[in-house]
Design a protein around this motif. Sequence first.
Motif: not given
Length: 118
Positions: A67-82
């Motif tokens: 999930d986009n929000s969960r992955l953003a929490q897991m990888f906080p150093s990545l601001s923009v990703f697919t």
Amino acid sequence: MKYSLGMCVVICLAILDLGSGLRCFKCTDYTGHCESVQQCTNEDACLSLSEKEGKTIRRCIRYTDCDNSRLAQMFPSLSVFTYRCCSSNLCNRSTAIATKEPALALIGSLLIFWWSSL
């Protein structure tokens, strides 16, 4: 004829790699080339996550975390990703390599059919 049919079944199972758990590529790189394979659990999917600079992360991940929000929490150093999550063996490889395995299975099946009809 029975021998040929038995050999066909054995070879097809070897080509398709049935009966094993989900396996995913596991690496972090910029090249898109990954050879390390990881065995996953029953609750996992394969993740391929790419950032805008070209770094790609491949690994097993819980399917519920895809999930986009969960992955953003897991990888906080990545601001923009697919990202892409999938659930078949080694499905998180680069797309350039992904088309070779089905072609190999088709060629193998045709060879087996030709050999058994002799």
